[in-house]
Every structure is written in structure tokens, then in C-alpha cells.
Design a protein around this motif. Structure first.
Motif, PDB file in Angstrom:
ATOM      1  N   ALA A 204       0.568  -1.225  -0.021  1.00 42.48           N
ATOM      2  CA  ALA A 204       0.154   0.030   0.145  1.00 42.48           C
ATOM      3  C   ALA A 204       1.056   1.264   0.117  1.00 42.48           C
ATOM      4  N   GLU A 205       1.923   1.296   0.719  1.00 45.00           N
ATOM      5  CA  GLU A 205       2.602   2.536   0.897  1.00 45.00           C
ATOM      6  C   GLU A 205       4.067   2.404   1.165  1.00 45.00           C
ATOM      7  N   GLY A 206       4.704   1.116   1.072  1.00 52.79           N
ATOM      8  CA  GLY A 206       6.005   0.680   1.339  1.00 52.79           C
ATOM      9  C   GLY A 206       6.849   0.470   0.228  1.00 52.79           C
ATOM     10  N   ALA A 207       7.919  -0.500   0.355  1.00 52.94           N
ATOM     11  CA  ALA A 207       8.775  -0.591  -0.602  1.00 52.94           C
ATOM     12  C   ALA A 207       8.331  -1.550  -1.850  1.00 52.94           C
ATOM     13  N   GLY A 208       7.090  -2.280  -1.797  1.00 57.17           N
ATOM     14  CA  GLY A 208       6.470  -3.071  -2.578  1.00 57.17           C
ATOM     15  C   GLY A 208       5.707  -2.287  -3.564  1.00 57.17           C
ATOM     16  N   ALA A 209       5.445  -0.913  -3.346  1.00 54.00           N
ATOM     17  CA  ALA A 209       4.164  -0.395  -3.787  1.00 54.00           C
ATOM     18  C   ALA A 209       4.099  -0.490  -5.547  1.00 54.00           C
ATOM     19  N   ASP A 210       5.410  -0.312  -5.927  1.00 54.35           N
ATOM     20  CA  ASP A 210       5.309  -0.664  -7.805  1.00 54.35           C
ATOM     21  C   ASP A 210       5.709  -1.851  -8.058  1.00 54.35           C
ATOM     22  N   ALA A 211       5.858  -2.745  -7.256  1.00 53.33           N
ATOM     23  CA  ALA A 211       6.277  -4.052  -7.651  1.00 53.33           C
ATOM     24  C   ALA A 211       5.295  -4.863  -8.113  1.00 53.33           C
ATOM     25  N   ALA A 212       5.529  -6.024  -9.186  1.00 53.44           N
ATOM     26  CA  ALA A 212       4.529  -6.780  -9.715  1.00 53.44           C
ATOM     27  C   ALA A 212       4.253  -7.904  -8.657  1.00 53.44           C
ATOM     28  N   GLY A 213       5.381  -8.160  -7.725  1.00 52.92           N
ATOM     29  CA  GLY A 213       5.129  -8.999  -6.729  1.00 52.92           C
ATOM     30  C   GLY A 213       6.380  -9.090  -5.692  1.00 52.92           C
ATOM     31  N   ASP A 228       3.672 -11.877  -1.684  1.00 51.64           N
ATOM     32  CA  ASP A 228       2.722 -10.940  -2.691  1.00 51.64           C
ATOM     33  C   ASP A 228       2.612 -11.464  -4.159  1.00 51.64           C
ATOM     34  N   LEU A 229       1.481 -11.776  -4.597  1.00 52.97           N
ATOM     35  CA  LEU A 229       1.477 -12.191  -6.245  1.00 52.97           C
ATOM     36  C   LEU A 229       0.745 -11.062  -6.784  1.00 52.97           C
ATOM     37  N   ASP A 230       1.376 -10.086  -7.084  1.00 48.23           N
ATOM     38  CA  ASP A 230       0.328  -8.911  -8.120  1.00 48.23           C
ATOM     39  C   ASP A 230      -0.394  -8.581  -7.156  1.00 48.23           C
ATOM     40  N   GLY A 231      -0.199  -8.020  -6.005  1.00 48.61           N
ATOM     41  CA  GLY A 231      -1.145  -7.272  -5.075  1.00 48.61           C
ATOM     42  C   GLY A 231      -2.043  -8.206  -4.259  1.00 48.61           C
ATOM     43  N   SER A 232      -1.802  -9.581  -4.353  1.00 48.84           N
ATOM     44  CA  SER A 232      -2.648 -10.526  -3.715  1.00 48.84           C
ATOM     45  C   SER A 232      -1.771 -11.532  -2.833  1.00 48.84           C
ATOM     46  N   ILE A 233      -2.083 -11.563  -1.619  1.00 49.86           N
ATOM     47  CA  ILE A 233      -1.222 -12.587  -0.649  1.00 49.86           C
ATOM     48  C   ILE A 233      -1.779 -13.761  -0.817  1.00 49.86           C
ATOM     49  N   HIS A 234      -0.550 -14.786  -0.845  1.00 51.79           N
ATOM     50  CA  HIS A 234      -0.548 -16.055  -1.234  1.00 51.79           C
ATOM     51  C   HIS A 234      -0.638 -16.819   0.159  1.00 51.79           C
ATOM     52  N   HIS A 235      -1.768 -17.091   0.778  1.00 54.50           N
ATOM     53  CA  HIS A 235      -1.743 -18.063   1.842  1.00 54.50           C
ATOM     54  C   HIS A 235      -1.654 -19.405   1.801  1.00 54.50           C
ATOM     55  N   GLY A 236      -1.762 -20.059   0.639  1.00 62.14           N
ATOM     56  CA  GLY A 236      -1.717 -21.644   0.784  1.00 62.14           C
ATOM     57  C   GLY A 236      -2.666 -22.257   1.302  1.00 62.14           C
ATOM     58  N   VAL A 318      12.160 -21.455  -5.091  1.00 61.74           N
ATOM     59  CA  VAL A 318      10.806 -21.872  -5.459  1.00 61.74           C
ATOM     60  C   VAL A 318       9.910 -20.619  -5.980  1.00 61.74           C
ATOM     61  N   LEU A 319      10.182 -19.620  -5.504  1.00 59.78           N
ATOM     62  CA  LEU A 319       9.175 -18.189  -6.049  1.00 59.78           C
ATOM     63  C   LEU A 319      10.068 -17.609  -7.098  1.00 59.78           C
ATOM     64  N   ASP A 320      11.230 -17.450  -7.206  1.00 57.46           N
ATOM     65  CA  ASP A 320      11.950 -16.554  -8.042  1.00 57.46           C
ATOM     66  C   ASP A 320      11.398 -15.173  -8.151  1.00 57.46           C
ATOM     67  N   PRO A 321      11.258 -14.430  -6.932  1.00 59.38           N
ATOM     68  CA  PRO A 321      10.768 -13.138  -6.938  1.00 59.38           C
ATOM     69  C   PRO A 321      11.849 -12.098  -7.525  1.00 59.38           C
ATOM     70  N   SER A 322      11.199 -11.001  -8.086  1.00 61.21           N
ATOM     71  CA  SER A 322      12.019  -9.970  -8.735  1.00 61.21           C
ATOM     72  C   SER A 322      12.570  -8.974  -7.464  1.00 61.21           C
ATOM     73  N   LEU A 323      11.790  -9.065  -6.408  1.00 60.04           N
ATOM     74  CA  LEU A 323      12.086  -8.120  -5.205  1.00 60.04           C
ATOM     75  C   LEU A 323      11.780  -8.897  -3.952  1.00 60.04           C
ATOM     76  N   VAL A 324      12.820  -8.715  -3.096  1.00 58.24           N
ATOM     77  CA  VAL A 324      12.827  -9.311  -1.725  1.00 58.24           C
ATOM     78  C   VAL A 324      12.903  -7.924  -0.819  1.00 58.24           C
ATOM     79  N   ILE A 325      12.046  -8.081   0.154  1.00 51.33           N
ATOM     80  CA  ILE A 325      12.014  -6.672   1.153  1.00 51.33           C
ATOM     81  C   ILE A 325      12.384  -7.514   2.521  1.00 51.33           C
ATOM     82  N   LEU A 326      13.428  -6.741   3.330  1.00 49.63           N
ATOM     83  CA  LEU A 326      13.886  -7.133   4.500  1.00 49.63           C
ATOM     84  C   LEU A 326      12.988  -6.406   5.631  1.00 49.63           C
TER      85      LEU A 326
END
Length: 385
Positions: A204-213, A228-236, A318-326
């Protein structure tokens, strides 16, 4: 506003107009009838009818006056924000944090309550205390609370209404916690994993605001991951996605910490304290280690970054994300220097090279995410489909 007239009928059209006007008032703040008409594209008489209906329903009120130059001042109208409120709650191992939320997302004070070890706990008592404290801090009537969103250190199985993978919720039922709270409190209740709420804040307003996931790695006393998968949280399937602290520590990490049996023991709070104690040559607890990391990161970064890289490698594979946030306390204390060091360690140890950033929501991230969920829920009450 709660009826559902047939589409295309005058009643349906009036309801749509009322919802459009309410949405504008929530987004824009106080408006005159004429300005509502301009923004909705409706005539002045229709705008006047909308205002009359909403005022009669108790959803809006006269908020003030606006100088119209010649002639009488124009009355401005605003949403009755005091009628439909929520409380965002963050339950961790030692404290409850809570804040009132309104449909506009106005900032309200955060109330903090200690969890007293000697006090018998129940879920309902914890939540009631949090609601009362938040309402007192914001000077609002608890009777106006209709929804709550609670962040917990647990996997939340929404379909089964069950909590899994937790040891910080003494006295809380593991089965039917949401149902029990709703029955006891008479409120709408949402239970969500705390790291998932932090990821919502990042989106919403942090480091992932403009990321695809992105993948948010939460580094605190405990270890967590949100996806985060394109704005949706993956719960399993059962809400357990991201519970990586239970994964075995890789054999390659033994050179750093031969006693760490799982990822929690490799990069959790106790591991950060041990790493800092070794780097600085004196015994430190987790809080002191974080202070040292923020003040003099260069001595701690190499080993800490290597630990985090080992924990991230299976996630990235497993996920190969383009962005990792710490995120979490360790991520906040380490800041950009830690993110850069983790990025370099990943390239060295595994060849993976995602962008690594520090959190953009360093303060009360769980509450911030809960607030965003609540704003959506409260607006849905005012603006039903």
C-alpha cells in the motif's frame, strides 16, 4: 442503503448515486451540494436529493460553511465517520498494540498494552482490552466499533477457522478463534498472520508499492515470510505459506552456526544476538544487538548477511521473486546497508540476484496493514455492492 432494488429501476439508480456521492465525500472530504453535483455529473436538484437522503439516513452531516462570494455561504457536508469505526490490533508475544480506524483512514493514536505473564489470558479479554485502550486513546465511543482486524503470530487457516504454528497466544483457542470472538464481541472479526499484514502495508505505501510481486522476509525474534503475487497475498491451502522458520538449516550454513537446526535458529532474534556478540567481542541480547547493528553495521554485516542469504535461498529457488523486502526489527536496524550486503551474499552463495530492499514501513507495519484492510471493510459497509 442496505436494500437491493432491481437494476435499472429508479430505486437502483438512486442507490448508485448515493454510493457515488459517499465515495466522493470519503475521498475528497467536505463538499457542497453544488460541488457534489459537479463531480458526479448530476444536476443540482439531483445532488440536493442525494444530500437529503444521506443526511436523513445519518450517513452524512453538515460540516461547515464555504464562502460563496455574493449571497449566502454554501453548506459543506461530510461523512459521519464516528458511526462506522474499526480497531486494528497487533498481538505479539509481549504487548498488544491497537488503533482506531475510520472509513477515510484517518490516523489515530496507537495504544500499547503489556501482556502481563501473571494475568490469565483469553482471546476475548485480550481483544476487549485492546479495543477499550484504542478507543480511549482516540476519544471515541466503543459502541461505534463494528469491525476489527487482528494480526497474530500464527498461520491463519481462514476456511477452517483455525490457528496453526504458534506459541505466543496463550489462552487463545486454536480452533474457531474468529467465530468465538465474533460471538463474544458482537463484531466482525478478521484474523490474519502478522507478516501478511506487514506485506499489505508494503504494497500500500512501502517498498513494494510499484512491484509486480515480492517476498517480504520478516526478521525479528521470530522469522516469517509473506508472498505478494501482483497485489494478492498467497496464503496456501491452510494459511501456512511462509512459515519458513521450521525449515532445516542448510548444511552449508554449518560453517557459520553449527548449532542452528532450523532457519529460525539461524536468523531469528537469538541468532542475531549470538552473531553480534561474536562480532563485537562481548555478550549482547537481541535488543542490544539491534542497537549495535544500527550504530555500527560494518562489523556485523558480513556474517548476518550470509545467514539471511542462506534463509532466502530456498524461498528464491521456489518463487524466483524480482524483489525481496527485509522487514521486522532486524531489517529496520540494518537498513539499506543490510539489504545491499544480503544482495551481495546471495550472488556469491547461490547465483540468485533479486533486488533486495529494506522495508518502506518501518513503524507499526502490522497495524498499518490492518488499517488498510479495515478501511476497505468499513467502506464496503457504507458502499455495499
Amino acid at each position: 442503503m442496505t436494500s437491493s432494488p432491481a437494476p435499472g429501476t429508479p430505486g437502483w439508480l438512486a442507490q448508485r448515486n448515493d454510493q457515488a456521492a459517499l465515495a466522493l465525500l470519503l475521498d475528497e472530504g467536505p463538499l457542497t451540494r453544488n460541488r457534489l453535483g459537479e463531480l458526479t455529473g448530476l444536476s443540482k436538484p439531483t445532488a440536493a436529493q442525494i444530500v437529503a437522503r444521506l443526511e436523513e439516513a445519518g450517513l452524512i452531516r453538515a460540516a461547515g460553511e464555504l464562502s460563496a462570494g455574493r449571497g449566502p455561504n454554501a453548506v459543506t457536508y461530510d461523512v459521519r465517520l464516528d458511526r462506522t469505526l474499526g480497531v486494528a490490533i497487533d498481538v505479539d508475544e509481549t504487548v498488544l498494540r491497537a488503533a482506531v480506524v475510520d472509513p477515510r483512514g484517518t490516523q489515530h493514536p496507537v495504544a500499547t498494552l503489556p501482556i502481563e505473564p501473571s494475568r490469565p489470558r483469553t482471546a476475548e479479554d485480550d481483544v476487549r482490552r485492546a479495543i477499550d485502550a484504542a478507543c480511549a486513546a482516540a476519544a471515541v465511543d466503543p459502541a461505534a466499533i463494528v469491525e476489527i482486524v487482528i494480526g497474530v503470530q500464527a498461520a491463519t487457516d481462514l476456511a477452517a477457522d483455525r490457528l496453526n504454528f504458534t506459541d505466543t497466544l496463550d489462552g487463545w483457542p486454536m480452533q474457531n478463534p474468529r467465530g468465538a470472538l465474533e460471538a463474544g464481541l458482537g463484531l466482525g472479526v478478521t484474523l490474519e498472520n502478522d507478516v501478511n499484514l506487514a506485506a499489505i502495508a508494503e504494497r500500500a505505501e512501502g517498498a513494494g508499492a510499484d512491484a509486480a510481486g515480492f517476498a517480504l522476509l520478516w526478521l525479528g525474534e521470530g522469522l516469517g515470510l509473506s508472498i505478494d503475487l501482483d497485489g494478492s497475498i498467497h496464503h496456501g491451502a491452510t494459511g501456512g505459506a511462509g512459515e519458513i522458520g521450521y525449515l532445516p538449516a542448510p548444511r552449508s550454513a554449518m560453517a557459520i552456526d553449527p548449532d542452528a537446526e532450523d532457519l529460525q535458529e539461524l536468523v531469528g532474534g537469538s541468532a542475531v544476538a549470538r552473531s553480534a556478540s561474536t562480532a563485537l567481542g562481548r555478550p549482547l541480547d537481541y535488543a542490544a544487538a539491534l542497537a549495535a547493528l544500527a550504530a555500527a553495521p560494518e562489523q556485523m554485516l558480513p556474517e548476518l548477511a550470509a545467514r539471511i542469504a542462506f534463509a532466502l535461498t530456498p524461498v528464491i529457488a521456489v518463487l524466483d521473486p524480482s524483489l525481496v523486502i527485509l522487514g521486522g526489527p532486524t531489517g529496520v536496524a540494518g537498513g539499506a546497508a543490510l539489504a545491499d550486503a544480503v544482495s551481495a551474499a546471495l550472488r556469491t552463495s547461490s547465483g540468485w540476484d533479486p533486488v533486495v530492499r529494506t522495508t518502506g514501513a518501518p513503524t507499526d507495519a502490522v497495524l498499518l496493514g490492518a488499517r488498510h484492510v479495515l478501511v476497505s471493510r468499513l467502506r464496503a459497509r457504507l458502499l455495499p455492492e
